[in-house]
Design an enzyme around this catalytic site. Sequence first.
Site, PDB file in Angstrom:
ATOM      1  N   PRO A  18      -0.475  -7.400   3.275  1.00 12.77           N
ATOM      2  CA  PRO A  18      -1.636  -6.569   4.194  1.00 12.77           C
ATOM      3  C   PRO A  18      -1.217  -5.199   3.965  1.00 12.77           C
ATOM      4  CG  PRO A  18      -0.288  -7.456   5.666  1.00 12.77           C
ATOM      5  CD  PRO A  18       0.278  -8.149   4.459  1.00 12.77           C
ATOM      6  N   CYS A 102       4.500  -2.840  11.211  1.00 16.19           N
ATOM      7  CA  CYS A 102       3.702  -1.410  10.668  1.00 16.19           C
ATOM      8  C   CYS A 102       4.665  -0.466  11.616  1.00 16.19           C
ATOM      9  CB  CYS A 102       2.182  -1.216  11.152  1.00 16.19           C
ATOM     10  SG  CYS A 102       1.728   0.336  10.900  1.00 16.19           S
ATOM     11  N   LYS A 141       4.155 -11.222  11.263  1.00 18.84           N
ATOM     12  CA  LYS A 141       4.967 -10.397  10.264  1.00 18.84           C
ATOM     13  C   LYS A 141       5.476  -9.156  10.750  1.00 18.84           C
ATOM     14  CE  LYS A 141       4.026  -7.524   6.124  1.00 18.84           C
ATOM     15  NZ  LYS A 141       4.085  -5.854   6.547  1.00 18.84           N
ATOM     16  N   GLY A 203       9.632  -6.934   0.775  1.00 20.70           N
ATOM     17  CA  GLY A 203      10.355  -5.621   0.654  1.00 20.70           C
ATOM     18  C   GLY A 203      10.964  -5.303  -0.843  1.00 20.70           C
ATOM     19  N   ASP A 204      10.314  -4.397  -1.451  1.00 18.19           N
ATOM     20  CA  ASP A 204      10.853  -3.708  -2.828  1.00 18.19           C
ATOM     21  C   ASP A 204      10.651  -4.761  -3.933  1.00 18.19           C
ATOM     22  OD1 ASP A 204      11.204  -1.537  -1.233  1.00 18.19           O
ATOM     23  OD2 ASP A 204      13.454  -1.970  -1.187  1.00 18.19           O
ATOM     24  N   GLY A 226       3.676  -5.852  -1.892  1.00 17.83           N
ATOM     25  CA  GLY A 226       2.756  -4.885  -1.496  1.00 17.83           C
ATOM     26  C   GLY A 226       2.661  -3.759  -2.499  1.00 17.83           C
ATOM     27  N   ARG A 227       3.401  -2.752  -2.236  1.00 12.89           N
ATOM     28  CA  ARG A 227       3.041  -1.448  -3.074  1.00 12.89           C
ATOM     29  C   ARG A 227       2.942  -1.579  -4.571  1.00 12.89           C
ATOM     30  NH1 ARG A 227       7.775   1.636  -0.570  1.00 12.89           N
ATOM     31  NH2 ARG A 227       8.642  -0.465  -0.407  1.00 12.89           N
TER      32      ARG A 227
HETATM   33  C1  LIG Z   1      -0.481   1.922   2.626  1.00 16.16           C
HETATM   34  C2  LIG Z   1       0.110   0.771   3.069  1.00 16.16           C
HETATM   35  C3  LIG Z   1      -0.538   0.150   4.323  1.00 16.16           C
HETATM   36  C4  LIG Z   1       0.168  -1.000   4.887  1.00 16.16           C
HETATM   37  N1  LIG Z   1      -0.501  -1.628   5.960  1.00 16.16           N
HETATM   38  C5  LIG Z   1      -0.074  -2.595   6.660  1.00 16.16           C
HETATM   39  C6  LIG Z   1      -0.906  -3.467   7.673  1.00 16.16           C
HETATM   40  O1  LIG Z   1      -1.864  -3.304   7.670  1.00 16.16           O
HETATM   41  N2  LIG Z   1      -0.096  -4.365   8.189  1.00 16.16           N
HETATM   42  C7  LIG Z   1       1.472  -4.872   7.818  1.00 16.16           C
HETATM   43  O2  LIG Z   1       1.829  -5.771   8.469  1.00 16.16           O
HETATM   44  N3  LIG Z   1       2.013  -4.176   6.939  1.00 16.16           N
HETATM   45  C8  LIG Z   1       1.514  -3.049   6.426  1.00 16.16           C
HETATM   46  N4  LIG Z   1       2.032  -2.318   5.509  1.00 16.16           N
HETATM   47  C9  LIG Z   1       3.431  -2.730   5.066  1.00 16.16           C
HETATM   48  C10 LIG Z   1       3.323  -3.874   3.549  1.00 16.16           C
HETATM   49  O3  LIG Z   1       2.712  -5.124   4.033  1.00 16.16           O
HETATM   50  C11 LIG Z   1       4.735  -4.211   3.157  1.00 16.16           C
HETATM   51  O4  LIG Z   1       5.345  -4.766   4.383  1.00 16.16           O
HETATM   52  C12 LIG Z   1       5.555  -3.040   2.857  1.00 16.16           C
HETATM   53  O5  LIG Z   1       4.965  -2.054   1.987  1.00 16.16           O
HETATM   54  C13 LIG Z   1       6.797  -3.570   2.139  1.00 16.16           C
HETATM   55  O6  LIG Z   1       6.363  -4.422   1.169  1.00 16.16           O
HETATM   56  P1  LIG Z   1       6.567  -3.844  -0.857  1.00 16.16           P
HETATM   57  O7  LIG Z   1       7.989  -3.293  -0.853  1.00 16.16           O
HETATM   58  O8  LIG Z   1       6.390  -4.805  -1.569  1.00 16.16           O
HETATM   59  O9  LIG Z   1       5.542  -2.807  -0.655  1.00 16.16           O
HETATM   60  C14 LIG Z   1       1.544  -1.342   4.794  1.00 16.16           C
HETATM   61  C15 LIG Z   1       2.230  -0.697   3.687  1.00 16.16           C
HETATM   62  C16 LIG Z   1       1.552   0.220   2.859  1.00 16.16           C
HETATM   63  C17 LIG Z   1       2.236   0.980   1.735  1.00 16.16           C
END
Ligand SMILES: Cc1cc2nc3c(=O)[nH]c(=O)nc-3n(C[C@H](O)[C@H](O)[C@H](O)COP(=O)(O)O)c2cc1C
Length: 331
Positions: A18, A102, A141, A203-204, A226-227
């Site tokens: 998300p 968050c 989460k 994460g990452d 995510g990103r």
């Molecule tokens: C722009 C953005 C918005 C996010 N919004 C939420 C959210 O609404 N709810 C949530 O649980 N995590 C949120 N996250 C965290 C992501 O779900 C994820 O846990 C985090 O980016 C780490 O994963 P990654 O390294 O694959 O990006 C957000 C992250 C980003 C970058």
Amino acid sequence: MSFNIGPYNFGNCAVLAPMAGVTDRPFRQLCRSLGARMTVSEMISSRPDLRDNRKTRLRMDHQGEPGPIIVQIAGGIPQMMAEAAVYNVAQGAQIIDINMGCPAKKVCRVEAGSALLKDSKLVESILSSVVAAVSVPVTLKMRTGWSRNHRNALEIAAIAEACGIQALTIHGRTREDKYLGHAEYETMRRVKKNIKIPLVANGDIDSAKKAEMVMDITAADAIMVGRIAQQRPWILGQIDQFLTTGREADDPSKQQKLRWLTDHLRNLHAFYGEHQGVRIARKHINWQLGHNEKYKFIRPALMQADTATQQLQAIEAYFDDCYPGRFARAC
Ligand SMILES: Cc1cc2nc3c(=O)[nH]c(=O)nc-3n(C[C@H](O)[C@H](O)[C@H](O)COP(=O)(O)O)c2cc1C
């Protein structure tokens, strides 16, 4: 290997994280079509007074999405969270996910998101209230703790399981870390040893090989991305293929990338209306193309495109190398 969340069965799989401001319905649909087995809505506030604005209404729109519809709710008052869960189930949610991950100031200031992790009694009260209020599965989460000195993921995971949470996603950082440093996969592995419910590691993760490595270290049931999906939404399918078959997927062709992007832009224009859709589409264009060197030659034209038609034409020109600049060919 497969696992269940209530009646829903999932294989070794990649889940779209998300992300508020990113994972709206058009983006979730794109990622599902490219291989994500699960997607989660952008977080929705539990405050009833925010339900009736356009932003929340659009966040709650799941029309035409494949199930299960997973809706994430955020808030810090147990009764309000329970009511929000009931409300969202009535609107079509098939799984309720609770946000304790968050780190954003706006969310933590009102004692929600990862701020909750410092108060395990409150966590217990929120989780048990929400689980008791709805008949659909509830998932959580979270991060690995409130701060580097308070890594309490093991304690929170045990509380979650005892409260009836049916799956746990861990982003391997504390609230204090925000997005700094590296995700701690060892903590997830220790959590996994202590719980029986499915664990999703997050994460990452930015490649299929990394996904496999994280699955190996953590023994998680699935991984969440995510990103990197903002840049490469097709990575979810690539990870899924690698985890399922051991074969690495080829990178998509230029033609595929063009088709996926233009389909996505059309969906954004339709979902938000042309004026807002064109503006929201600009973010996605930047995320997807911004790392390409030649993008700087077309960025001004793309960002100035004010109608859906102009935006789509500019994208086609970009993929055709047909614009002024060093990489241009005659067109
Ligand atoms: C722009 C953005 C918005 C996010 N919004 C939420 C959210 O609404 N709810 C949530 O649980 N995590 C949120 N996250 C965290 C992501 O779900 C994820 O846990 C985090 O980016 C780490 O994963 P990654 O390294 O694959 O990006 C957000 C992250 C980003 C970058």
